[in-house]
Design a protein around this motif. Structure first.
Motif, PDB file in Angstrom:
ATOM      1  N   HIS A 171      -6.866  17.385  -0.005  1.00 22.39           N
ATOM      2  CA  HIS A 171      -6.468  15.995   0.193  1.00 22.39           C
ATOM      3  C   HIS A 171      -7.629  15.041  -0.100  1.00 22.39           C
ATOM      4  O   HIS A 171      -7.451  13.993  -0.737  1.00 22.39           O
ATOM      5  CB  HIS A 171      -5.993  15.843   1.648  1.00 22.39           C
ATOM      6  CG  HIS A 171      -5.120  14.654   1.890  1.00 22.39           C
ATOM      7  ND1 HIS A 171      -5.629  13.377   2.015  1.00 22.39           N
ATOM      8  CD2 HIS A 171      -3.781  14.548   2.029  1.00 22.39           C
ATOM      9  CE1 HIS A 171      -4.628  12.538   2.231  1.00 22.39           C
ATOM     10  NE2 HIS A 171      -3.490  13.221   2.241  1.00 22.39           N
ATOM     11  N   LYS A 189      -7.755  12.013  -2.910  1.00 19.73           N
ATOM     12  CA  LYS A 189      -7.971  10.629  -2.479  1.00 19.73           C
ATOM     13  C   LYS A 189      -9.167  10.022  -3.210  1.00 19.73           C
ATOM     14  O   LYS A 189      -9.109   8.882  -3.691  1.00 19.73           O
ATOM     15  CB  LYS A 189      -8.210  10.598  -0.969  1.00 19.73           C
ATOM     16  CG  LYS A 189      -8.466   9.191  -0.412  1.00 19.73           C
ATOM     17  CD  LYS A 189      -8.720   9.241   1.087  1.00 19.73           C
ATOM     18  CE  LYS A 189      -9.003   7.848   1.638  1.00 19.73           C
ATOM     19  NZ  LYS A 189      -9.283   7.878   3.098  1.00 19.73           N
ATOM     20  N   SER A 219      -2.268   5.612   3.812  1.00 12.77           N
ATOM     21  CA  SER A 219      -2.329   7.045   4.112  1.00 12.77           C
ATOM     22  C   SER A 219      -0.975   7.730   3.987  1.00 12.77           C
ATOM     23  O   SER A 219      -0.887   8.852   3.484  1.00 12.77           O
ATOM     24  CB  SER A 219      -2.896   7.263   5.512  1.00 12.77           C
ATOM     25  OG  SER A 219      -2.121   6.591   6.477  1.00 12.77           O
ATOM     26  N   GLU A 220       0.115   7.026   4.438  1.00 16.09           N
ATOM     27  CA  GLU A 220       1.431   7.675   4.355  1.00 16.09           C
ATOM     28  C   GLU A 220       1.885   7.823   2.904  1.00 16.09           C
ATOM     29  O   GLU A 220       2.535   8.808   2.533  1.00 16.09           O
ATOM     30  CB  GLU A 220       2.481   6.888   5.170  1.00 16.09           C
ATOM     31  CG  GLU A 220       2.786   5.473   4.675  1.00 16.09           C
ATOM     32  CD  GLU A 220       1.795   4.441   5.206  1.00 16.09           C
ATOM     33  OE1 GLU A 220       2.035   3.243   4.977  1.00 16.09           O
ATOM     34  OE2 GLU A 220       0.791   4.842   5.853  1.00 16.09           O
ATOM     35  N   LEU A 234      -0.251   8.137   0.346  1.00 16.77           N
ATOM     36  CA  LEU A 234      -1.116   9.181  -0.196  1.00 16.77           C
ATOM     37  C   LEU A 234      -0.588  10.564   0.172  1.00 16.77           C
ATOM     38  O   LEU A 234      -0.633  11.491  -0.641  1.00 16.77           O
ATOM     39  CB  LEU A 234      -2.540   8.997   0.333  1.00 16.77           C
ATOM     40  CG  LEU A 234      -3.583   9.975  -0.208  1.00 16.77           C
ATOM     41  CD1 LEU A 234      -3.753   9.807  -1.712  1.00 16.77           C
ATOM     42  CD2 LEU A 234      -4.916   9.782   0.495  1.00 16.77           C
ATOM     43  N   ASP A 235      -0.070  10.707   1.377  1.00 13.52           N
ATOM     44  CA  ASP A 235       0.497  11.998   1.791  1.00 13.52           C
ATOM     45  C   ASP A 235       1.655  12.397   0.890  1.00 13.52           C
ATOM     46  O   ASP A 235       1.772  13.556   0.483  1.00 13.52           O
ATOM     47  CB  ASP A 235       0.977  11.922   3.247  1.00 13.52           C
ATOM     48  CG  ASP A 235      -0.182  11.847   4.233  1.00 13.52           C
ATOM     49  OD1 ASP A 235      -1.308  12.212   3.844  1.00 13.52           O
ATOM     50  OD2 ASP A 235       0.041  11.410   5.374  1.00 13.52           O
TER      51      ASP A 235
END
Length: 482
Positions: free
Chosen positions: A313, A317, A329-330, A332-333
């Motif tokens: 991860h 990023k 972040s959500e 990117l997930d």
């Protein structure tokens, strides 16, 4: 290499700031004679230029003639010293070997002050006899004694012990240069050379990229960087310009046509590449966690991450931020999950792939209809047939099966039967987004609504039919939103 190619390499060696250039074997051919002569002219007083000979007067005469105009000439002569060489190759006794060794050194001293003697196959010689030979040639005027492991036979401790034995046994050896010349038959050339350095050798004979007879010789770049990393332990120092290593490596590779293996130390394509997620995370936090050498020191520039199924991860990023994207972040997930799916299909995920993934995610987030699945059946003499399943923003799933003149036509008819919006397809184009046979393909389309408005859609995937379906949905979603 011909004479012109040797001159090109010699210029690079001077930029590296090497101490000695062994430019050729003058007696072997007119080309080698000319190479030594021209390299000697080029080097001027920047480096010693050395010519190789056998323990024969005619060889030494040729070397002396080739070095006539050298500012810092050296003749490198010698003879085999192992039992195998004495008996099977030369057919001489130990005393005859010493006599010839002394004669060739004295004869070379008639032409130059700097004479190097090589004790060929010293790695398999008896220590006591080797010491006798070295003692004799030092007495004859040799300024450099070269202890080769000609067959790459030795173990590092054994070879280092041989150098120590000579240092402890031969009187006057402290006044000459001890050189080591190691071969890589067992993959230990660099280790052997460093073992020699640790025990008193002050010259290492080596080559760019480890080129050489059979499995090659000690690699210059490996020895120099090992000394740089372990300078105190080895009690050694070198003034080589390490930032020229990559240029030198690529130059020699291009001239010789011998490719450098990807995992070659220092100059290999993967030497500063990180693909493991654990390593990538460590390097991002502090480079030294997985890199003992700064890539800038050897001319690489920066280390590189390979994004693959093994990447974590943090690495994803980092690369996305380098490309200029700032994702919550959500988001990117979600992109990371899509990345893993793609990475499982591909050996390496490129920047263009990442941009395509982010764009695809963005298109889906704002979509009224999202592709759930598409399956086609086509080929001669089959009728192209497509089954498409879509899901709308309310979670309703709909499927349709249609036939067409080709697979894309069948897919678009199936989508139309679900979405139910009149339009005209006016443009359709495909291009490869990345490299390789497993590249992502991006489809761009334009369609016109019944009201005459034009909408553009894009879609990307490893499967061009899926790309085309996504692109069509993207355009239709824009039309519907309007």
């Amino acid at each position: 290499m011909n004479a012109e190619e040797k001159l090109v390499v010699a210029r690079q060696l001077l930029r590296l700031n090497v101490d000695v250039i062994e430019a050729g074997f003058p007696i072997s051919s007119p080309g080698d004679f000319e190479s030594v002569r021209r390299v000697a002219e080029l080097a001027k007083d920047k480096a010693i230029v050395c010519a190789l000979t056998r323990a024969l007067e005619k060889d030494i005469d040729a070397a002396a003639e080739a070095l006539k105009y050298a500012k810092r000439p050296r003749i490198h002569t010698g003879i085999g010293v192992s039992a195998s060489h004495l008996k099977d190759k030369l057919g001489i006794t130990e005393d005859e070997c010493i006599e010839r060794a002394v004669h060739c050194v004295r004869y070379a001293k008639r032409f130059v002050d700097d004479v190097q003697f090589y004790a060929e196959d010293a790695g398999r010689a008896e220590n006591a006899f080797l010491a006798r030979v070295i003692q004799a040639v030092i007495g004859a005027g040799a300024t450099v004694i070269n202890i080769p492991d000609t067959t790459g036979y030795s173990l590092p401790d054994e070879f280092g012990g041989r150098i120590k034995y000579l240092v402890d046994t031969v009187s006057g050896i402290e006044s000459v240069t001890i050189a080591v010349h190691c071969h890589n038959d067992l993959g230990m050339a660099t280790a052997l050379a460093l073992a020699g350095v640790k025990q008193g050798a002050t010259q290492v004979e080596c080559t760019i990229n480890g080129l050489g007879e059979r499995a090659g010789n000690t690699a210059l770049e490996e020895v120099v960087m090992a000394i740089k990393v372990h300078e105190e332990e080895l009690d050694a120092h070198t003034t080589i310009n390490t930032r020229e290593f990559i240029k030198a490596s690529r130059l020699v590779s291009s001239i010789t046509g011998l490719a450098v293996q990807a995992n070659k130390a220092i100059v290999g394509a993967n030497a500063f590449v990180h693909s493991s997620g654990i390593h990538q995370d460590g390097v991002l936090k502090k480079r030294e966690t997985y890199e003992i050498i700064d890539p800038e020191e050897v001319g690489v520039g920066t280390s590189r991450f390979v994004l693959s199924a093994r990447s974590g991860h943090a690495a994803l990023k980092h690369r996305i931020q380098e490309l200029g994207w700032e994702l919550p972040s959500e988001v990117l997930d979600d992109v990371y999950q899509a990345f893993l799916v793609l990475a499982d299909k591909k050996k390496e995920v490129y920047d263009e792939d990442l941009e395509s993934l982010i764009n695809e995610y963005d298109r889906n987030v704002r979509a009224i209809w999202v592709l759930e699945s598409v399956q086609i059946s086509c080929g001669f003499p089959l009728t192209p047939t497509a089954t498409v399943t879509l899901k709308n923003a309310e979670g309703v799933v709909a499927s349709a099966c249609e036939q067409g003149t080709g697979p894309i036509d069948a897919v678009y008819k199936a989508v139309n039967s679900i979405v139910g919006v009149e339009n005209d397809l006016t443009e359709f184009s495909v291009q490869s987004m990345t490299r390789g046979i497993d590249a992502l393909g991006e489809v761009t389309i334009r369609l016109t609504s019944s009201a005459g408005e034009t909408f553009t859609g894009r879609g990307s995937d490893g499967d061009i039919v899926v790309s085309a379906t996504k692109a069509y949905l993207n355009a239709l979603n824009r039309l519907l939103a309007e």
